[in-house]
Design a protein around this motif. Sequence first.
Motif, PDB file in Angstrom:
ATOM      1  N   LEU A 115     -24.247  -7.144  11.502  1.00 41.81           N
ATOM      2  CA  LEU A 115     -23.988  -8.518  11.924  1.00 41.81           C
ATOM      3  C   LEU A 115     -25.114  -9.421  11.461  1.00 41.81           C
ATOM      4  N   GLU A 116     -24.855 -10.729  11.515  1.00 40.77           N
ATOM      5  CA  GLU A 116     -25.837 -11.727  11.115  1.00 40.77           C
ATOM      6  C   GLU A 116     -25.953 -12.781  12.215  1.00 40.77           C
ATOM      7  N   PRO A 117     -27.054 -13.572  12.238  1.00 43.70           N
ATOM      8  CA  PRO A 117     -27.178 -14.635  13.247  1.00 43.70           C
ATOM      9  C   PRO A 117     -25.988 -15.589  13.192  1.00 43.70           C
ATOM     10  N   GLY A 118     -25.457 -15.882  14.369  1.00 47.33           N
ATOM     11  CA  GLY A 118     -24.265 -16.716  14.469  1.00 47.33           C
ATOM     12  C   GLY A 118     -23.004 -15.926  14.728  1.00 47.33           C
ATOM     13  N   GLY A 148     -23.545  -6.420  26.360  1.00 44.81           N
ATOM     14  CA  GLY A 148     -22.686  -7.550  26.705  1.00 44.81           C
ATOM     15  C   GLY A 148     -22.217  -8.288  25.469  1.00 44.81           C
ATOM     16  N   SER A 149     -21.492  -9.383  25.724  1.00 38.43           N
ATOM     17  CA  SER A 149     -20.959 -10.199  24.637  1.00 38.43           C
ATOM     18  C   SER A 149     -21.752 -11.498  24.535  1.00 38.43           C
ATOM     19  N   GLY A 150     -21.779 -12.065  23.362  1.00 38.26           N
ATOM     20  CA  GLY A 150     -22.478 -13.320  23.137  1.00 38.26           C
ATOM     21  C   GLY A 150     -22.696 -13.572  21.652  1.00 38.26           C
ATOM     22  N   ARG A 151     -23.297 -14.709  21.375  1.00 32.41           N
ATOM     23  CA  ARG A 151     -23.562 -15.076  19.993  1.00 32.41           C
ATOM     24  C   ARG A 151     -24.956 -14.594  19.583  1.00 32.41           C
ATOM     25  N   VAL A 152     -25.051 -13.975  18.432  1.00 36.50           N
ATOM     26  CA  VAL A 152     -26.324 -13.459  17.940  1.00 36.50           C
ATOM     27  C   VAL A 152     -27.227 -14.631  17.568  1.00 36.50           C
ATOM     28  N   ALA A 153     -28.397 -14.688  18.190  1.00 39.88           N
ATOM     29  CA  ALA A 153     -29.346 -15.765  17.915  1.00 39.88           C
ATOM     30  C   ALA A 153     -30.399 -15.371  16.887  1.00 39.88           C
ATOM     31  N   GLU A 154     -30.754 -14.070  16.861  1.00 39.73           N
ATOM     32  CA  GLU A 154     -31.863 -13.664  15.985  1.00 39.73           C
ATOM     33  C   GLU A 154     -31.754 -12.185  15.667  1.00 39.73           C
ATOM     34  N   LEU A 155     -32.013 -11.828  14.418  1.00 32.51           N
ATOM     35  CA  LEU A 155     -32.154 -10.442  13.976  1.00 32.51           C
ATOM     36  C   LEU A 155     -33.546 -10.287  13.383  1.00 32.51           C
ATOM     37  N   ARG A 156     -34.271  -9.285  13.837  1.00 32.15           N
ATOM     38  CA  ARG A 156     -35.690  -9.187  13.492  1.00 32.15           C
ATOM     39  C   ARG A 156     -36.019  -8.084  12.501  1.00 32.15           C
ATOM     40  N   ALA A 215     -31.781  -9.750  30.252  1.00 34.94           N
ATOM     41  CA  ALA A 215     -32.549  -8.676  29.610  1.00 34.94           C
ATOM     42  C   ALA A 215     -31.695  -7.918  28.604  1.00 34.94           C
ATOM     43  N   GLN A 216     -30.404  -7.758  28.885  1.00 34.42           N
ATOM     44  CA  GLN A 216     -29.524  -7.092  27.940  1.00 34.42           C
ATOM     45  C   GLN A 216     -29.293  -7.922  26.680  1.00 34.42           C
ATOM     46  N   GLY A 217     -29.701  -9.172  26.706  1.00 32.59           N
ATOM     47  CA  GLY A 217     -29.603  -9.997  25.510  1.00 32.59           C
ATOM     48  C   GLY A 217     -30.596  -9.596  24.432  1.00 32.59           C
ATOM     49  N   GLN A 218     -31.497  -8.672  24.750  1.00 30.57           N
ATOM     50  CA  GLN A 218     -32.432  -8.127  23.764  1.00 30.57           C
ATOM     51  C   GLN A 218     -31.995  -6.714  23.399  1.00 30.57           C
ATOM     52  N   LEU A 219     -31.734  -6.494  22.140  1.00 31.95           N
ATOM     53  CA  LEU A 219     -31.312  -5.182  21.655  1.00 31.95           C
ATOM     54  C   LEU A 219     -32.554  -4.420  21.211  1.00 31.95           C
ATOM     55  N   LYS A 220     -32.854  -3.299  21.907  1.00 27.04           N
ATOM     56  CA  LYS A 220     -34.068  -2.541  21.642  1.00 27.04           C
ATOM     57  C   LYS A 220     -33.736  -1.197  21.015  1.00 27.04           C
ATOM     58  N   ALA A 277     -32.810  -7.332  17.930  1.00 24.87           N
ATOM     59  CA  ALA A 277     -31.925  -8.490  17.871  1.00 24.87           C
ATOM     60  C   ALA A 277     -31.907  -9.168  19.237  1.00 24.87           C
ATOM     61  N   VAL A 278     -31.541 -10.467  19.237  1.00 32.05           N
ATOM     62  CA  VAL A 278     -31.542 -11.259  20.466  1.00 32.05           C
ATOM     63  C   VAL A 278     -30.254 -12.082  20.510  1.00 32.05           C
ATOM     64  N   LEU A 279     -29.626 -12.122  21.706  1.00 32.90           N
ATOM     65  CA  LEU A 279     -28.452 -12.960  21.927  1.00 32.90           C
ATOM     66  C   LEU A 279     -28.864 -14.318  22.497  1.00 32.90           C
ATOM     67  N   ASP A 280     -27.974 -15.300  22.380  1.00 32.59           N
ATOM     68  CA  ASP A 280     -28.187 -16.608  22.983  1.00 32.59           C
ATOM     69  C   ASP A 280     -27.869 -16.505  24.473  1.00 32.59           C
ATOM     70  N   THR A 281     -28.888 -16.610  25.320  1.00 32.10           N
ATOM     71  CA  THR A 281     -28.718 -16.431  26.772  1.00 32.10           C
ATOM     72  C   THR A 281     -29.068 -17.705  27.542  1.00 32.10           C
ATOM     73  N   ARG A 282     -28.938 -18.867  26.928  1.00 34.16           N
ATOM     74  CA  ARG A 282     -29.293 -20.108  27.624  1.00 34.16           C
ATOM     75  C   ARG A 282     -28.376 -20.366  28.817  1.00 34.16           C
ATOM     76  N   THR A 283     -27.083 -20.086  28.675  1.00 31.67           N
ATOM     77  CA  THR A 283     -26.162 -20.283  29.795  1.00 31.67           C
ATOM     78  C   THR A 283     -26.535 -19.386  30.966  1.00 31.67           C
ATOM     79  N   LEU A 284     -26.866 -18.146  30.688  1.00 33.86           N
ATOM     80  CA  LEU A 284     -27.283 -17.233  31.747  1.00 33.86           C
ATOM     81  C   LEU A 284     -28.583 -17.689  32.399  1.00 33.86           C
ATOM     82  N   ALA A 285     -29.486 -18.260  31.606  1.00 40.59           N
ATOM     83  CA  ALA A 285     -30.750 -18.742  32.171  1.00 40.59           C
ATOM     84  C   ALA A 285     -30.504 -19.880  33.156  1.00 40.59           C
ATOM     85  N   LEU A 286     -29.579 -20.789  32.833  1.00 43.33           N
ATOM     86  CA  LEU A 286     -29.256 -21.882  33.756  1.00 43.33           C
ATOM     87  C   LEU A 286     -28.603 -21.349  35.025  1.00 43.33           C
TER      88      LEU A 286
END
Length: 333
Positions: A222-225, A50-58, A205-210, A72-81
């Motif tokens: 890519l970088e965070p942000g 999916g699309s979104g802003r990168v929150a974290e690269l590990r 769940a797709q906000g986590q890149l495995k 890597a992890v996307l910002d999924t706060r909107t989806l959580a709400l």
Amino acid sequence: MKKPLIAIFLVAVLALGAWAGWHQRAKGHDDALVLHGNVDIRQIALAFDGSGRVAELRVEEGGRVHAGDVLAVLDTRTLALQAEQAQAQIGVQQQALQRLRNGARPQEIAQAKSRVTAAQSDAAQAAQDLQRLQGIAANTQGRGVSAQDLDRAKSHLQVAEAKLTDQREALRLTELGPRAEDVAGAEAQLKAAQAQLALLQHQIAQGQLKAPADAVVRSRLLEPGDMATPQKPVFALALTQPKWVRVYVGEPDLGRVKPGMQARVTTDGAPGQSIAGKVGYISSVAEFTPKSVQTEELRTSLLYELRVRVDDPEDVLRLGQPATVHLTAGAAQ
């Protein structure tokens, strides 16, 4: 006379032994096939679904990852709400469905019966009023009661009887309970709400890149942000297994190579060490397109691609590294 004969015999024996040794070595040399090529490693361009802003690269470039590791992890706060909202909607639909399945409460049925009784009383009272007025009119030859009063009493009786019919029908429906269509509709609405929640949870769940397999991070793209999309890879991964050595064999030696043939791979960086492998692929098409009319010299210059699969647990080979493959005729599994 005996000594010269013995000397000649010894020379003949030595010559025969030397020839046999040379013939054996030449045969072994003919059976061996040495090919040169480069190491080929499969790569993966890993991107979010999916699309979104990168929150974290590990992970960093050069890091080793294992299958299932979160890279890597996307910002999924909107989806959580939205998921919380969907969960609340499921609760509302569940209560509505339960209310329909339970039907009317005893108190509601009793209330409906009371309304029927009240409607019966109103209808009886209206009938008595009309009967009394009609009696007065009969006794007074129509002078004691006006026609308007009689019409009004008749209308009141009709309204009372209609209300009684309506209350009786309401009691019957209350006792029957909700229709099957209403229950099925409530169940469908509940399933729709549950499907919406499952979709949101899947997107979260797709906000986590495995990592799909054991690999080495070659590039961090890519970088965070940054905004990530399915078309923009985040990492380029190089698979650690399997590894291939791509070589080319000439047309005269093509018949000496068989699938599954054992091979030894050496590199210039470690000439004394060899890595075991076996032939995994032999191209059925010549690398260079031949002319329509070929001479014998042109036919012998054709090359065929050959891939040797190697087992490299220590990760010695690198992508594009020159390598030498040693094949022995007849050594096939």
